[in-house]
Design a protein around this motif. Sequence first.
Motif, PDB file in Angstrom:
ATOM      1  N   UNK A 122    -114.761  73.903 -74.874  1.00  0.00           N
ATOM      2  CA  UNK A 122    -113.831  72.826 -75.208  1.00  0.00           C
ATOM      3  C   UNK A 122    -113.849  71.706 -74.164  1.00  0.00           C
ATOM      4  N   UNK A 123    -114.197  72.023 -72.939  1.00  0.00           N
ATOM      5  CA  UNK A 123    -114.215  71.025 -71.873  1.00  0.00           C
ATOM      6  C   UNK A 123    -115.536  70.272 -71.816  1.00  0.00           C
ATOM      7  N   UNK A 124    -116.498  70.686 -72.634  1.00  0.00           N
ATOM      8  CA  UNK A 124    -117.810  70.026 -72.656  1.00  0.00           C
ATOM      9  C   UNK A 124    -117.922  69.016 -73.788  1.00  0.00           C
ATOM     10  N   UNK A 125    -116.922  68.999 -74.681  1.00  0.00           N
ATOM     11  CA  UNK A 125    -116.942  68.087 -75.822  1.00  0.00           C
ATOM     12  C   UNK A 125    -116.089  66.863 -75.522  1.00  0.00           C
ATOM     13  N   UNK A 126    -116.630  65.713 -75.797  1.00  0.00           N
ATOM     14  CA  UNK A 126    -115.949  64.451 -75.502  1.00  0.00           C
ATOM     15  C   UNK A 126    -115.536  63.786 -76.811  1.00  0.00           C
ATOM     16  N   UNK A 127    -114.229  63.516 -76.963  1.00  0.00           N
ATOM     17  CA  UNK A 127    -113.745  62.917 -78.209  1.00  0.00           C
ATOM     18  C   UNK A 127    -113.302  61.468 -78.035  1.00  0.00           C
ATOM     19  N   UNK A 128    -113.674  60.839 -76.907  1.00  0.00           N
ATOM     20  CA  UNK A 128    -113.415  59.417 -76.725  1.00  0.00           C
ATOM     21  C   UNK A 128    -111.963  59.052 -76.525  1.00  0.00           C
ATOM     22  N   UNK A 129    -111.135  59.993 -76.074  1.00  0.00           N
ATOM     23  CA  UNK A 129    -109.708  59.738 -75.867  1.00  0.00           C
ATOM     24  C   UNK A 129    -109.360  59.760 -74.385  1.00  0.00           C
ATOM     25  N   UNK A 130    -108.230  59.138 -74.052  1.00  0.00           N
ATOM     26  CA  UNK A 130    -107.790  59.112 -72.660  1.00  0.00           C
ATOM     27  C   UNK A 130    -107.550  60.522 -72.126  1.00  0.00           C
ATOM     28  N   UNK A 131    -107.127  61.437 -73.007  1.00  0.00           N
ATOM     29  CA  UNK A 131    -106.857  62.816 -72.597  1.00  0.00           C
ATOM     30  C   UNK A 131    -108.044  63.741 -72.801  1.00  0.00           C
ATOM     31  N   UNK A 132    -109.185  63.176 -73.182  1.00  0.00           N
ATOM     32  CA  UNK A 132    -110.376  63.982 -73.447  1.00  0.00           C
ATOM     33  C   UNK A 132    -111.014  64.452 -72.144  1.00  0.00           C
ATOM     34  N   UNK A 133    -111.695  65.605 -72.178  1.00  0.00           N
ATOM     35  CA  UNK A 133    -112.504  65.990 -71.017  1.00  0.00           C
ATOM     36  C   UNK A 133    -113.514  64.892 -70.683  1.00  0.00           C
ATOM     37  N   UNK A 134    -113.744  64.681 -69.409  1.00  0.00           N
ATOM     38  CA  UNK A 134    -114.663  63.630 -68.974  1.00  0.00           C
ATOM     39  C   UNK A 134    -116.103  63.985 -69.332  1.00  0.00           C
ATOM     40  N   UNK A 135    -116.871  62.961 -69.624  1.00  0.00           N
ATOM     41  CA  UNK A 135    -118.291  63.157 -69.869  1.00  0.00           C
ATOM     42  C   UNK A 135    -119.019  63.430 -68.561  1.00  0.00           C
ATOM     43  N   UNK A 136    -119.959  64.366 -68.600  1.00  0.00           N
ATOM     44  CA  UNK A 136    -120.893  64.504 -67.490  1.00  0.00           C
ATOM     45  C   UNK A 136    -121.912  63.370 -67.574  1.00  0.00           C
ATOM     46  N   UNK A 137    -122.326  62.805 -66.445  1.00  0.00           N
ATOM     47  CA  UNK A 137    -123.348  61.748 -66.488  1.00  0.00           C
ATOM     48  C   UNK A 137    -124.753  62.330 -66.613  1.00  0.00           C
ATOM     49  N   UNK A 138    -124.881  63.374 -67.403  1.00  0.00           N
ATOM     50  CA  UNK A 138    -126.163  64.035 -67.608  1.00  0.00           C
ATOM     51  C   UNK A 138    -126.096  64.833 -68.901  1.00  0.00           C
ATOM     52  N   UNK A 139    -127.242  65.191 -69.433  1.00  0.00           N
ATOM     53  CA  UNK A 139    -127.296  66.021 -70.637  1.00  0.00           C
ATOM     54  C   UNK A 139    -127.104  67.486 -70.251  1.00  0.00           C
ATOM     55  N   UNK A 140    -126.628  68.277 -71.198  1.00  0.00           N
ATOM     56  CA  UNK A 140    -126.526  69.715 -70.980  1.00  0.00           C
ATOM     57  C   UNK A 140    -127.905  70.345 -71.166  1.00  0.00           C
ATOM     58  N   UNK A 141    -128.190  71.366 -70.363  1.00  0.00           N
ATOM     59  CA  UNK A 141    -129.461  72.072 -70.439  1.00  0.00           C
ATOM     60  C   UNK A 141    -129.193  73.569 -70.426  1.00  0.00           C
ATOM     61  N   UNK A 142    -129.922  74.284 -71.266  1.00  0.00           N
ATOM     62  CA  UNK A 142    -129.681  75.707 -71.414  1.00  0.00           C
ATOM     63  C   UNK A 142    -129.752  76.490 -70.121  1.00  0.00           C
ATOM     64  N   UNK A 143    -130.731  76.171 -69.259  1.00  0.00           N
ATOM     65  CA  UNK A 143    -130.900  76.944 -68.021  1.00  0.00           C
ATOM     66  C   UNK A 143    -129.848  76.615 -66.969  1.00  0.00           C
ATOM     67  N   UNK A 144    -129.053  75.578 -67.213  1.00  0.00           N
ATOM     68  CA  UNK A 144    -127.976  75.214 -66.279  1.00  0.00           C
ATOM     69  C   UNK A 144    -126.611  75.219 -66.955  1.00  0.00           C
ATOM     70  N   UNK A 145    -126.558  75.649 -68.207  1.00  0.00           N
ATOM     71  CA  UNK A 145    -125.343  75.465 -68.991  1.00  0.00           C
ATOM     72  C   UNK A 145    -124.155  76.220 -68.420  1.00  0.00           C
ATOM     73  N   UNK A 146    -124.350  77.430 -67.947  1.00  0.00           N
ATOM     74  CA  UNK A 146    -123.233  78.201 -67.405  1.00  0.00           C
ATOM     75  C   UNK A 146    -122.565  77.448 -66.252  1.00  0.00           C
ATOM     76  N   UNK A 147    -123.377  76.907 -65.339  1.00  0.00           N
ATOM     77  CA  UNK A 147    -122.837  76.148 -64.210  1.00  0.00           C
ATOM     78  C   UNK A 147    -122.184  74.853 -64.692  1.00  0.00           C
TER      79      UNK A 147
END
Length: 264
Positions: free
Chosen positions: A156-181
């Motif tokens: 839920x914290x990885x999804x960005x819905x464009x709202x002021x209360x939304x979780x912040x976007x990471x300035x990078x793409x998600x990758x399977x080998x780093x996803x847990x971190x």
Amino acid sequence: MQHNYFFRQLLLLLALLVSTVAWAHRPALVADQPAYEALLKRHVLPDGRVNYEGLADDEEVLMAYLQSLSSRPPLPSWSRYDQAAFWLNTYNAYTLYLAAQYYPVERLSDIKIKSVGGYRSLWDAPEVNIGGKQYTLKQIEREILPELLPNDPRRHFALHCGAASSPKLLPEAYEGNRLDAQLSLQASRFINDPVLNVLAPDSAQLSSLFDWYAADFGTPAQLLEFINRYAATGLSSSTAVSYVPYDWTLNDSRGPGVVAQRKR
């Protein structure tokens, strides 16, 4: 000696075959991903707000990335984390693209997209094209990702819905080998953001996100335990919990957008 030679050659051939098969089943890097990550670094501010006006000017970069995603749908042979990273990137990139298309707008919930049968919300319109199939953002969030990341509310914290209360976007793409971190980082960023959650040992004012998805976070005791894994301020078992209203105002770096909804 000859027997040993042929045996070694056979082992080398088998090793090469295994390596080739493993490589074939690895998710290919999306060609436009570096450009997409550069776009995020250019338009996502450290406080989580987004320069949507600048994003609209870079719309072709987003479109190219979405086309790359569409042409490389995830394979069943991919790991669950590789597949989940793909769908997280798809959700966030499409949300940014649709926000840029309809900008300026006060909140993304104001957007109505013309579909078969009438107008639908941004989350309910089948705007996501992956491998020739149409999906909605809601399908990705509520059907696809829960199957790939079961019992893992960090999604839920990885999804960005464009709202002021939304979780912040990471300035990078998600990758399977780093996803847990990456998921743990997003959970920590969200929980310790004093604008979204006010934490004290005796009371906790939490984002409504925890209330909406209470089934994913478990019992009240399990919720407090989850928060304590990431919170800088520890909560006790007797901490009183309340939920703050969710601000759906567009997290625009230039302030609230002018309502200028376009229908298509």
